[in-house]
Motif scaffolding. Sequence first.
Motif, PDB file in Angstrom:
ATOM      1  N   LEU A  52     -15.539  40.956 101.791  1.00 57.41           N
ATOM      2  CA  LEU A  52     -14.312  42.092 102.357  1.00 57.41           C
ATOM      3  C   LEU A  52     -12.765  40.937 102.737  1.00 57.41           C
ATOM      4  N   ALA A  53     -13.581  40.846 104.035  1.00 55.41           N
ATOM      5  CA  ALA A  53     -12.528  39.893 105.006  1.00 55.41           C
ATOM      6  C   ALA A  53     -11.436  39.092 103.843  1.00 55.41           C
ATOM      7  N   THR A  54     -12.146  38.614 102.941  1.00 50.45           N
ATOM      8  CA  THR A  54     -11.516  37.362 102.116  1.00 50.45           C
ATOM      9  C   THR A  54     -10.087  38.031 102.113  1.00 50.45           C
ATOM     10  N   ILE A  55     -10.125  39.259 102.131  1.00 45.70           N
ATOM     11  CA  ILE A  55      -8.428  40.392 101.144  1.00 45.70           C
ATOM     12  C   ILE A  55      -7.817  40.317 102.645  1.00 45.70           C
ATOM     13  N   GLY A  56      -8.714  41.183 103.497  1.00 47.43           N
ATOM     14  CA  GLY A  56      -7.760  41.695 104.244  1.00 47.43           C
ATOM     15  C   GLY A  56      -9.169  42.699 105.253  1.00 47.43           C
ATOM     16  N   PHE A  57      -8.132  42.852 106.755  1.00 48.82           N
ATOM     17  CA  PHE A  57      -9.045  43.865 107.455  1.00 48.82           C
ATOM     18  C   PHE A  57      -8.716  44.951 106.793  1.00 48.82           C
ATOM     19  N   THR A  58      -7.845  45.669 105.357  1.00 48.65           N
ATOM     20  CA  THR A  58      -7.730  46.876 105.351  1.00 48.65           C
ATOM     21  C   THR A  58      -8.689  47.064 103.943  1.00 48.65           C
ATOM     22  N   ALA A  59      -9.629  46.394 103.752  1.00 49.32           N
ATOM     23  CA  ALA A  59     -10.339  46.229 102.435  1.00 49.32           C
ATOM     24  C   ALA A  59     -11.655  46.984 102.683  1.00 49.32           C
ATOM     25  N   THR A 207      -7.430  53.861 101.316  1.00 49.10           N
ATOM     26  CA  THR A 207      -6.025  53.048 100.964  1.00 49.10           C
ATOM     27  C   THR A 207      -5.659  52.164  99.888  1.00 49.10           C
ATOM     28  N   TYR A 208      -4.713  51.843  99.881  1.00 52.77           N
ATOM     29  CA  TYR A 208      -4.334  50.595  98.835  1.00 52.77           C
ATOM     30  C   TYR A 208      -4.808  49.336  99.167  1.00 52.77           C
ATOM     31  N   VAL A 209      -5.614  48.826  98.548  1.00 52.84           N
ATOM     32  CA  VAL A 209      -5.749  47.205  98.972  1.00 52.84           C
ATOM     33  C   VAL A 209      -5.157  46.758  97.731  1.00 52.84           C
ATOM     34  N   SER A 210      -4.222  45.786  98.181  1.00 49.69           N
ATOM     35  CA  SER A 210      -3.400  44.603  97.210  1.00 49.69           C
ATOM     36  C   SER A 210      -4.511  43.032  96.959  1.00 49.69           C
ATOM     37  N   GLY A 211      -5.048  42.812  95.884  1.00 53.75           N
ATOM     38  CA  GLY A 211      -5.658  41.720  95.379  1.00 53.75           C
ATOM     39  C   GLY A 211      -6.778  41.990  95.298  1.00 53.75           C
TER      40      GLY A 211
END
Length: 607
Positions: A52-59, A207-211
Amino acid sequence: MYMSLKRLLIGKPLKTRELGEQRLNKSKALAILSSDALSSVAYGPEQVLIVLATIGFTAFWYSLPIALGILILLIALIFSYRQIIYAYPHGGGAYVVSKTNLGEKFGLIAGGSLLVDYILTVSVSVSAGTDAITSAFPALHQHNVAIACVLVIFITVLNLRGVTESATILSYPVYLFVLGLFIMIGVGLFNIATGHAPAHAHPPVGTYVSGVSLFLLLKAFTSGCSALTGVEAVSNAIPNFQEPAAKNAARTLMMMGLLLAILFSGITFLAYWYGISPRGEETVVSQIASDTFGRGTLYYFIQVTTAMILVLAANTGFSAFPLLAVNLATDKYLPRMFSIRGDRLGYSNGIIILSVLSIILIVAFQGKTENLIPLYAVGVFIPFTLSQTGMILKWIREKPKGWKHRFLINLLGALITLLVVFILFTTKFTQVWPVLIFMPLIVLMFLRIKSHYDAVGDQLRIYESEASQPIKGNIVVVPVAGITKVVENSLAYAESIGDEVIAIYVAFDRESERKMEEKWKKWKPELRLFTFVSQYRSLIRPMGRVIDLIEEKADKHNYQVTVLIPQFITKKSWHYILHNQSGVLLRTYLLYRKNVIVTTVPYLFKK
């Protein structure tokens, strides 16, 4: 010296009648057979966060629904393997189920996958345990591989000492680990409930997560499924339980599933709430413990017990690998040495082979846990799928009372595990492709071994129509290098067992041949001596030609040919390197001759 060291490390041999005392009660079995599954909570949730960290913290909030999916799969597997335990109470797990219901090839795929999985169990567990140690003591990072290899050797010695002794020692770290994580989860939840934990350190659920994509979420799910490895170990090790073995194994399995569900859920939730991000130099469990307790006594207690169970989780492999190897060896798919019990009544050959292969893997992958886990997951989910499918066919074919709900449980398990296998190959093909190469090779190896044993059995079997011809006499051939006490001793024995004795001497020049013939006429004129000059200084070829001629003569008269090789035994072993080993070479050469018996007459030196 060797025997003294062996007794010190492994202990004195046990009598066969003491085998019953080596069986495990439920508490000890839970410790050594569930240590792999329970320890995986230390890296399973972390593997989800790494993806999940490859997308970002919000994921990171996606870790919660992913954990829920993993728990559903866990429940399906626990109930499925509970049925396998009762259906096949003699152990063997996925291998026996697949072989019985799906056929030989599928059984071998399941068996081979599990053998590889247990090797990876040791490698991954010890590597992860080493990571936990070096997280607490960063200065040791550069020695990861060496530390891991030493730990494998330690566990190997522990297992060679016997099942009950290793279980007694291992039960303490396992239960201390469970206690430590329960305390950490309990304190963490208490801090959250009382507002002592930060409420805004994590992204809100939804939370919406882009990507983000389905592909990524499935990849995170399969990474987290590494927490389910080791679930099948109980079904493989039923013979190690005290009676009633199947009932005790089933209860142990259920308790393992309950503990695994609580610990995995708790760590996943705390990691999400605290906003933990995976770091290369510090594990997720270490960060949770640090945020919960600070870097005090309880933090180091968690780290020490985590490191201990991660290392000792390798014991699941050491418990299950030898028993599975016994099943395969009994069916002639592995060498028979795997079915032999050692001094301490354990299957020591399987334990030693597992240790060596695990160390090779650790060195090859430089102790990097994340590089091993994808192969680890594939190695266990293929047998999961095959065993569930085998049970489906069993219920359809036999239709026992109440079979429909059992069928549905196995059907659900088969569908989910098949989906996981498909996702693993789809999302991590670059990491798991070696499975497509080494699994066919392993199955081929099994079949070649079985073919060899079948051929040996056919050749050893006595048929009434193939009565052997009686041996009417024995021609004894004695290679001699000179006139010595060793030769004299050998000739005396040859005359006692042979109807005709022939000595052979190979010279490297005519002068040596002439001198030997003269000496022989004075010393043993009544015995025939054949002498030859070897222009190329070879002993083997001239003797081989002479023995061929003698063999032809023996066949005509139905005589047996025996080659009797004189051999002196030096007082000290290192003295052997000071002498030619022509006798050893000749014996090796003649052992492959069909109608020649080769024997050695030793002559012991006193000084």
